[in-house]
Design a protein around this motif. Structure first.
Motif, PDB file in Angstrom:
ATOM      1  N   PHE A 241      -6.388   1.017  -1.361  1.00  0.00           N
ATOM      2  CA  PHE A 241      -6.402   1.471   0.027  1.00  0.00           C
ATOM      3  C   PHE A 241      -7.703   1.007   0.675  1.00  0.00           C
ATOM      4  CE2 PHE A 241      -3.976   4.978  -2.190  1.00  0.00           C
ATOM      5  CZ  PHE A 241      -2.742   4.388  -1.942  1.00  0.00           C
TER       6      PHE A 241
ATOM      7  N   PRO B 184       9.852   7.327  -6.631  1.00  0.00           N
ATOM      8  CA  PRO B 184       8.623   6.953  -7.359  1.00  0.00           C
ATOM      9  C   PRO B 184       7.602   8.091  -7.399  1.00  0.00           C
ATOM     10  CG  PRO B 184       9.179   5.276  -5.737  1.00  0.00           C
ATOM     11  CD  PRO B 184      10.169   6.383  -5.569  1.00  0.00           C
ATOM     12  N   TYR B 185       7.465   8.814  -6.263  1.00  0.00           N
ATOM     13  CA  TYR B 185       6.419   9.826  -6.212  1.00  0.00           C
ATOM     14  C   TYR B 185       6.731  11.057  -7.052  1.00  0.00           C
ATOM     15  CZ  TYR B 185       9.318  11.677  -2.380  1.00  0.00           C
ATOM     16  OH  TYR B 185      10.351  12.151  -1.607  1.00  0.00           O
TER      17      TYR B 185
ATOM     18  N   GLU C 106       3.901   1.391  -1.303  1.00  0.00           N
ATOM     19  CA  GLU C 106       4.453   1.503  -2.654  1.00  0.00           C
ATOM     20  C   GLU C 106       3.431   2.151  -3.574  1.00  0.00           C
ATOM     21  OE1 GLU C 106       5.780  -2.323  -4.007  1.00  0.00           O
ATOM     22  OE2 GLU C 106       7.684  -2.114  -2.935  1.00  0.00           O
ATOM     23  N   ALA C 107       2.165   1.720  -3.434  1.00  0.00           N
ATOM     24  CA  ALA C 107       1.106   2.288  -4.265  1.00  0.00           C
ATOM     25  C   ALA C 107       0.975   3.783  -3.999  1.00  0.00           C
ATOM     26  CB  ALA C 107      -0.218   1.583  -3.998  1.00  0.00           C
ATOM     27  N   ALA C 108       1.030   4.168  -2.716  1.00  0.00           N
ATOM     28  CA  ALA C 108       0.910   5.585  -2.371  1.00  0.00           C
ATOM     29  C   ALA C 108       2.053   6.381  -2.992  1.00  0.00           C
ATOM     30  CB  ALA C 108       0.903   5.761  -0.860  1.00  0.00           C
ATOM     31  N   SER C 109       3.267   5.834  -2.887  1.00  0.00           N
ATOM     32  CA  SER C 109       4.423   6.511  -3.457  1.00  0.00           C
ATOM     33  C   SER C 109       4.284   6.619  -4.971  1.00  0.00           C
ATOM     34  CB  SER C 109       5.696   5.742  -3.088  1.00  0.00           C
ATOM     35  OG  SER C 109       6.824   6.410  -3.591  1.00  0.00           O
ATOM     36  N   ASP C 110       3.817   5.539  -5.577  1.00  0.00           N
ATOM     37  CA  ASP C 110       3.613   5.509  -7.023  1.00  0.00           C
ATOM     38  C   ASP C 110       2.603   6.569  -7.458  1.00  0.00           C
ATOM     39  OD1 ASP C 110       3.939   3.975  -9.640  1.00  0.00           O
ATOM     40  OD2 ASP C 110       1.765   3.921  -9.364  1.00  0.00           O
ATOM     41  N   LEU C 111       1.631   6.837  -6.588  1.00  0.00           N
ATOM     42  CA  LEU C 111       0.584   7.815  -6.918  1.00  0.00           C
ATOM     43  C   LEU C 111       0.982   9.236  -6.541  1.00  0.00           C
ATOM     44  CD1 LEU C 111      -2.458   5.663  -5.832  1.00  0.00           C
ATOM     45  CD2 LEU C 111      -1.975   6.429  -8.145  1.00  0.00           C
ATOM     46  N   GLY C 112       2.244   9.402  -6.102  1.00  0.00           N
ATOM     47  CA  GLY C 112       2.745  10.752  -5.897  1.00  0.00           C
ATOM     48  C   GLY C 112       2.822  11.213  -4.456  1.00  0.00           C
ATOM     49  N   ALA C 113       2.661  10.290  -3.496  1.00  0.00           N
ATOM     50  CA  ALA C 113       2.703  10.696  -2.099  1.00  0.00           C
ATOM     51  C   ALA C 113       4.117  10.607  -1.548  1.00  0.00           C
ATOM     52  CB  ALA C 113       1.772   9.833  -1.264  1.00  0.00           C
ATOM     53  N   PRO C 114       4.699  11.734  -1.074  1.00  0.00           N
ATOM     54  CA  PRO C 114       5.995  11.664  -0.396  1.00  0.00           C
ATOM     55  C   PRO C 114       5.833  10.850   0.891  1.00  0.00           C
ATOM     56  CG  PRO C 114       5.351  13.941  -0.853  1.00  0.00           C
ATOM     57  CD  PRO C 114       4.170  13.099  -1.150  1.00  0.00           C
ATOM     58  N   PRO C 115       6.959  10.352   1.463  1.00  0.00           N
ATOM     59  CA  PRO C 115       6.855   9.431   2.604  1.00  0.00           C
ATOM     60  C   PRO C 115       5.972   9.933   3.747  1.00  0.00           C
ATOM     61  CG  PRO C 115       9.098   9.527   1.830  1.00  0.00           C
ATOM     62  CD  PRO C 115       8.344  10.535   1.021  1.00  0.00           C
TER      63      PRO C 115
ATOM     64  N   MET D  99      -2.561  14.317  -4.612  1.00  0.00           N
ATOM     65  CA  MET D  99      -1.119  14.421  -4.418  1.00  0.00           C
ATOM     66  C   MET D  99      -0.517  15.395  -5.436  1.00  0.00           C
ATOM     67  SD  MET D  99      -0.394  12.671  -1.862  1.00  0.00           S
ATOM     68  CE  MET D  99      -1.978  12.704  -1.067  1.00  0.00           C
TER      69      MET D  99
ATOM     70  N   THR E 289       3.484  12.092   3.769  1.00  0.00           N
ATOM     71  CA  THR E 289       2.074  12.096   3.385  1.00  0.00           C
ATOM     72  C   THR E 289       1.532  10.671   3.356  1.00  0.00           C
ATOM     73  OG1 THR E 289       2.629  13.943   1.969  1.00  0.00           O
ATOM     74  CG2 THR E 289       0.456  12.988   1.679  1.00  0.00           C
TER      75      THR E 289
ATOM     76  N   ARG F  66      -1.641   9.505   5.541  1.00  0.00           N
ATOM     77  CA  ARG F  66      -2.895   9.140   4.881  1.00  0.00           C
ATOM     78  C   ARG F  66      -3.129   7.627   4.819  1.00  0.00           C
ATOM     79  NH1 ARG F  66      -5.971  13.117   3.002  1.00  0.00           N
ATOM     80  NH2 ARG F  66      -4.917  15.093   2.627  1.00  0.00           N
ATOM     81  N   ILE F  67      -2.051   6.856   4.895  1.00  0.00           N
ATOM     82  CA  ILE F  67      -2.219   5.404   4.746  1.00  0.00           C
ATOM     83  C   ILE F  67      -1.872   4.690   6.063  1.00  0.00           C
ATOM     84  CG2 ILE F  67      -1.630   3.372   3.378  1.00  0.00           C
ATOM     85  CD1 ILE F  67      -2.926   5.640   1.750  1.00  0.00           C
TER      86      ILE F  67
ATOM     87  N   PHE G 269      -6.893   9.914  -4.862  1.00  0.00           N
ATOM     88  CA  PHE G 269      -5.623  10.020  -4.130  1.00  0.00           C
ATOM     89  C   PHE G 269      -4.494  10.645  -4.972  1.00  0.00           C
ATOM     90  CE2 PHE G 269      -1.702   8.546  -2.193  1.00  0.00           C
ATOM     91  CZ  PHE G 269      -1.942   8.763  -0.851  1.00  0.00           C
TER      92      PHE G 269
ATOM     93  N   LEU H 252       0.839  -1.201   0.000  1.00  0.00           N
ATOM     94  CA  LEU H 252       0.000   0.000   0.000  1.00  0.00           C
ATOM     95  C   LEU H 252       0.874   1.252   0.000  1.00  0.00           C
ATOM     96  CD1 LEU H 252      -2.786  -1.037   2.511  1.00  0.00           C
ATOM     97  CD2 LEU H 252      -2.857  -1.055   0.022  1.00  0.00           C
TER      98      LEU H 252
ATOM     99  N   HIS I  90      -9.164   1.580   3.455  1.00  0.00           N
ATOM    100  CA  HIS I  90      -9.972   2.509   4.255  1.00  0.00           C
ATOM    101  C   HIS I  90     -10.585   3.615   3.403  1.00  0.00           C
ATOM    102  CE1 HIS I  90      -6.027   4.136   3.798  1.00  0.00           C
ATOM    103  NE2 HIS I  90      -6.297   5.242   4.424  1.00  0.00           N
TER     104      HIS I  90
ATOM    105  N   LEU J 246      10.495   1.884  -7.830  1.00  0.00           N
ATOM    106  CA  LEU J 246      10.379   1.128  -6.580  1.00  0.00           C
ATOM    107  C   LEU J 246      11.638   0.315  -6.312  1.00  0.00           C
ATOM    108  CD1 LEU J 246       6.670   0.020  -7.047  1.00  0.00           C
ATOM    109  CD2 LEU J 246       7.520   1.764  -5.485  1.00  0.00           C
TER     110      LEU J 246
ATOM    111  N   PHE K 272      -0.806  -2.744  -9.555  1.00  0.00           N
ATOM    112  CA  PHE K 272      -0.100  -3.771  -8.801  1.00  0.00           C
ATOM    113  C   PHE K 272      -0.761  -5.133  -8.945  1.00  0.00           C
ATOM    114  CE2 PHE K 272       1.369   0.120  -7.036  1.00  0.00           C
ATOM    115  CZ  PHE K 272       2.655  -0.133  -6.619  1.00  0.00           C
TER     116      PHE K 272
ATOM    117  N   ASN L 197       2.628   5.354 -13.692  1.00  0.00           N
ATOM    118  CA  ASN L 197       1.790   4.740 -12.664  1.00  0.00           C
ATOM    119  C   ASN L 197       1.722   3.246 -12.873  1.00  0.00           C
ATOM    120  OD1 ASN L 197       0.114   7.717 -12.668  1.00  0.00           O
ATOM    121  ND2 ASN L 197       0.681   6.764 -10.729  1.00  0.00           N
TER     122      ASN L 197
END
Lengths: 285, 332
Positions: B88, B73-74, A178-187, B103, A189, A193-194, B99, A176, B90, B53, B82, B79
């Protein structure tokens, strides 16, 4: 299946004999009357509960709640980073990390509390060190105040916060992040959020354990708080041991138990509505 | 074709373990490229290096002619979908999709517009307030794709995205994905170990083996002109007839013909091999006939359609022949 049900019989028997029945007795005694010599006679009265409403006891009650709340908040603030750090250690270091958290459990709680006295008293380790270094001229009053009680509680209860949080962080699906990072979230954030929302069940479990335990705590205030700092636990202990007023002690115990139950229910309600997505959606929009 | 991704001299080691010895690969804009290979061949590692990654031990990754090798990656304009979706839990469908836009600080009304668009595209409009746990695998799969697509990435990376779906749904999603990619003109880099999937969807297939590229070609070339025994064996079934010079002839089972040993008709070439039928397995549209070649332990397989000459029986003596144009010379 029919045979399987029999397996719970010993536990049920044990619980009803040693938990349900005594609890019932406490409830009964809380409505009973005390003779001048401390005997309990079963004459129905609400006086014990009315007595609780006296300002002195309300004050003790509020300060107990406050101490428990602060203890919970501080153990969370200290425990989360610790749990997070342990969960992110290389696998072979995680177990030693957890064991270090649990090592204090191997020593009797009372002894550990007295150890704090040795550390904090006027001729204690800390004061002696500071005096010899010339940093202070008079010993500091580190012991027998509210801060000492708080310190002792936080020390005693920190593991109860760390362990459930560690489990929830450890169990979280790392992909999750990795997915957040892939979607542009810095660590940071991604954490906010996750990780944080997904580990809330661990935080809730830890908070309840710490909060409830600190509500009933009487050893720490006794040993480290001296006479100055009485919490509800000490009050109850006194009613049963020195004051010999069992009915009042029982009433106090029941009030405390009911309150704890109510708080737990509220906490779960709040957590559920958050998981229900209402607050999430608001924040996201 | 404009270049979109370039991998230059990529080496990847985990400790002393060399996963990828040295790979060079260029992927064009709008191309549907599939990395195909058995598990452990390094295809997913390669994909993760494009996503950021993983970092290559040696070598450079270029995205749209920009060196992104050490970019987190961010910060990359790609994109990923996976393998197990990584939705996510929640957040509901819409929040999951939002999301990435949040960002990137996309203005709110544009966010909503793009979300609505991608929900329409993936047929998820009815499910927008569902949580991942309340959806089927196929629906979750769509959310994962929508969540990646909504960001308009330069490249969409897909890591075995259909692996967890059942056969029927997988077939359907393959076509949907392909249509989506064509319609949007996006660059897709697709990782799979399923050769059928690769053949159906790709413009170009890169077959990988032990961290190296075995063959890089169109699906048609890969199937009909495999360059090595590995490729021929990995893509569909193949029979190999070893030659004296260390190479082998690969012949697809559907191109292998059987005749009675005694039959010396002139309608077909002289049989190259003779053998005994050891097994006949019914496969619906075909019979798979297994023949043990004389003077060797080798068994070959031929597909026989029912309108062919006859149905073969175990222990029958047969001759094996094929047309010259159906054989492919491969390295061992």
């Amino acid at each position: 299946m029919r045979n399987g049900k029999l397996l719970v019989a010993p536990a049920m028997l044990w619980l009803s004999l040693f938990f349900a029945v005594p609890l019932l007795i406490v409830v009964l005694v809380s409505f009973a009357t005390r003779t001048p010599y401390g005997q309990v006679i079963f004459k129905f009265t609400l006086a014990n509960y009315q007595r609780f409403l006296e300002p002195l006891y309300i004050k003790i009650f509020i300060s107990t709640l406050f101490t428990a709340l602060v203890t919970t908040v501080i153990t969370f603030a200290m425990g989360y980073p610790l749990a997070y750090t342990i969960a992110k250690l290389p696998v072979k270091w995680q177990q030693p990390g957890l064991i270090l958290v649990m090592v204090p459990f191997w020593i009797n709680f009372l002894i550990r509390s007295y150890a704090w006295v040795i550390i904090l008293r006027s001729q204690g380790v800390v004061n002696t060190l500071l005096l010899n270094l010339g940093l202070i001229k008079q010993p500091l009053a580190l012991l027998y105040n509210d801060y000492a009680v708080m310190l002792g509680m936080i020390y005693a209860l920190l593991p109860f916060m760390v362990l459930p949080i560690y489990v929830s962080i450890e169990q979280m699906d790392k992909r999750l992040l990795e997915a957040a990072s892939d979607l542009g979230a810095p660590p940071w954030t991604a954490f906010r959020r996750i990780t944080l929302p997904l580990t809330m069940p661990g935080v809730a479990a830890g908070s309840i354990l710490v909060f409830i335990s600190s509500l009933g705590m009487f050893v720490v205030p006794d040993v480290m708080g001296g006479a100055k700092s009485a919490l509800i636990g000490n009050l109850i202990q006194n009613q049963f041991l020195s004051a010999r007023d069992w009915p009042f002690g029982s009433a106090l115990s029941i009030v405390l138990a009911v309150l704890a139950l109510l708080l737990i229910m509220l906490y779960y309600k709040a957590l559920q509505s958050q998981e229900g997505g209402a607050s999430d959606a608001k924040e996201l929009a | 074709m404009k270049e979109m991704v370039r991998l230059e001299g990529i080496t990847k080691k985990f400790g002393d373990n060399v996963i990828i010895p040295n790979i060079n690969l260029t992927i064009g804009d709008g191309e549907f490229l599939t990395l195909l290979g058995p598990s452990g061949c390094g295809k997913t590692t390669l994909l993760r290096m494009i996503a950021g990654l993983e970092t290559p031990t040696v070598g450079k990754v270029y995205l749209d002619n920009q060196d992104v090798t050490s970019l987190a990656p961010y910060k990359r304009d790609v994109n990923m979908v996976f393998q197990n979706y990584a939705l996510f839990p929640h957040m509901n469908v819409e929040e999951n999709i939002r999301f990435g836009l949040m960002m990137k600080k996309v203005p709110k009304d544009e966010q909503q517009e793009r979300i609505d668009q991608v929900l329409y595209l993936t047929q998820l409009e009815e499910l927008r307030t569902r949580r991942p746990a309340q959806m089927s695998g196929g629906q979750q799969q769509r959310v994962a794709i929508a969540r990646a697509l909504v960001n308009n990435p330069k490249v969409l990376l897909l890591d075995e995205p259909l692996g967890a779906l059942d056969y029927q749904l997988r077939k359907k999603m393959q076509l949907e994905l392909k249509n989506l990619q064509r319609g949007l003109g996006l660059t897709f880099i697709y990782v799979t170990h399923d050769q059928e999937e690769a053949l159906t969807m790709s413009d170009r297939i890169v077959v990988m083996n032990a961290g190296q590229i075995e063959q890089d070609d169109s699906p048609d070339k890969i199937y009909h002109h495999p360059s090595s025994k590995f490729v021929a064996r990995f893509i569909g079934e193949s029979n190999f007839f070893d030659l004296a010079d260390g190479t082998a002839l690969a012949v697809r089972p559907e191109k292998l013909n059987l005749c009675l040993e005694a039959d010396s008709s002139t309608e077909h070439p002289e049989p190259a091999y003779y053998g005994t039928v050891v097994d006949v397995v019914f496969y619906g549209t075909i019979d798979k006939v297994f023949v043990r070649l004389d003077n060797s332990n080798q068994t070959v397989v031929a597909y026989q359609y029912f309108d062919d000459v006859k149905r073969w029986q175990q222990d029958e003596r047969v001759g094996i022949w094929w047309n010259k144009r159906d054989e492919v010379k491969v390295k061992k």
